[in-house]
Design an enzyme around this catalytic site. Sequence first.
Site, short mmCIF file in Angstrom:
data_model
loop_
_atom_site.label_atom_id
_atom_site.label_comp_id
_atom_site.label_asym_id
_atom_site.label_seq_id
_atom_site.Cartn_x
_atom_site.Cartn_y
_atom_site.Cartn_z
N ASP A 80 0.80 -1.23 0.00
CA ASP A 80 0.00 0.00 0.00
C ASP A 80 0.84 1.27 0.00
O ASP A 80 0.29 2.38 0.02
CB ASP A 80 -0.93 0.03 1.22
CG ASP A 80 -2.11 -0.92 1.07
OD1 ASP A 80 -2.34 -1.39 -0.06
OD2 ASP A 80 -2.79 -1.19 2.07
N ARG A 105 0.17 -1.51 7.68
CA ARG A 105 0.72 -0.31 7.04
C ARG A 105 1.65 0.49 7.97
O ARG A 105 2.22 1.49 7.53
CB ARG A 105 -0.43 0.60 6.57
CG ARG A 105 -1.33 -0.01 5.52
CD ARG A 105 -2.16 1.05 4.82
NE ARG A 105 -1.34 1.95 4.01
CZ ARG A 105 -1.82 2.98 3.32
NH1 ARG A 105 -3.12 3.25 3.35
NH2 ARG A 105 -1.02 3.76 2.61
N ARG A 150 -10.07 6.25 10.37
CA ARG A 150 -8.62 6.11 10.42
C ARG A 150 -7.99 7.11 11.40
O ARG A 150 -7.60 6.74 12.49
CB ARG A 150 -8.03 6.26 9.02
CG ARG A 150 -8.50 5.18 8.04
CD ARG A 150 -8.07 3.79 8.42
NE ARG A 150 -8.49 2.75 7.49
CZ ARG A 150 -7.83 2.38 6.41
NH1 ARG A 150 -6.70 3.00 6.11
NH2 ARG A 150 -8.27 1.43 5.64
N HIS A 179 -11.33 7.58 4.22
CA HIS A 179 -10.43 8.74 4.28
C HIS A 179 -11.17 9.96 3.75
O HIS A 179 -12.00 9.85 2.84
CB HIS A 179 -9.18 8.53 3.42
CG HIS A 179 -8.12 7.70 4.06
ND1 HIS A 179 -7.36 6.80 3.35
CD2 HIS A 179 -7.68 7.63 5.34
CE1 HIS A 179 -6.49 6.21 4.16
NE2 HIS A 179 -6.67 6.69 5.37
N CYS A 279 -5.05 9.38 -3.75
CA CYS A 279 -4.34 8.46 -2.85
C CYS A 279 -2.90 8.25 -3.29
O CYS A 279 -2.02 8.04 -2.46
CB CYS A 279 -5.06 7.12 -2.80
SG CYS A 279 -6.60 7.13 -1.88
#
Length: 286
Positions: A80, A105, A150, A179, A279
């Site tokens: 990612d 992550r 998040r 997000h 992103c």
Amino acid sequence: MTNTETAAQMAPATRTPSPRTYLMCRPEHFTVSYKINPWMEPTKPTNTARALAQWQTLYDTYIGLGHTVELVDPVAGLPDMVYSANGGFVIDNIAYGASFTFPERQAEGPAYMDWFGAHGFDVRVPENVNEGEGDFLLVGDTILAGTGFRSESRSHSEVAALFGRDVVTLTLTNPNFYHLDTAIAVLDPLTGDDTANIAYLPSAFDAKSLAILRDRYPDAIIVGEQDASILGLNSISDGYNVVIASRATGFERQLRERGYNPIGVDLSELLLGGGGVKCCTLELRR
């Protein structure tokens, strides 16, 4: 009068692009081997070569528009990392590092902070969980800050103190838009007094946050569910050119009506990991 009626009566504005500097990461290790968002299905095959080709098109688009793109080396085992927007939040050469929610992550945070430090940024190690520019959007002098899935809301006060700017908390309620940059597009980051310089999906937010957005941006573009569902709002603008998902045709039309120049890019392979144009792009504001 509705936002749609207001938009229909507005003449297209004259807009001017400005050069930007972005940080990107080649998806050399891209795959979907775990599930940490609704888009990810580990049982569904992914094609790394296709992801690389689509990413290259996005990179070439930025270069063709006159922007500068810097690259952080991808790290094996961090598929990612291609979603560089989550790697930090940078204003005035200060790089606020990321601290990721999921263990899969978490190693990305130090990797990005190492890059920032090696390239002359003033790196600040975060005290609270946050996922960088995925949940922090600069609109003029204001920082819109997302929470709900998040980034912790405590990171918002940390950012406010660090950058000395007004931070507006917005709570996301739809897990498909985990997000902030999947539910809001900043169309003209350099203009703080333009009430039409964002686009957003109303159903992604709780009632309090939606009231804030309606009050602050009464002429914003309201994007439909169909375009938002393919991360059409996950876009990058230089004030005139707006790079968006190529399938977000309704959003494309809305942008043209407002005087922007939408440019569609196919990132369908990277969408399998839950990411789109924004992103894959972290703005470096020196």
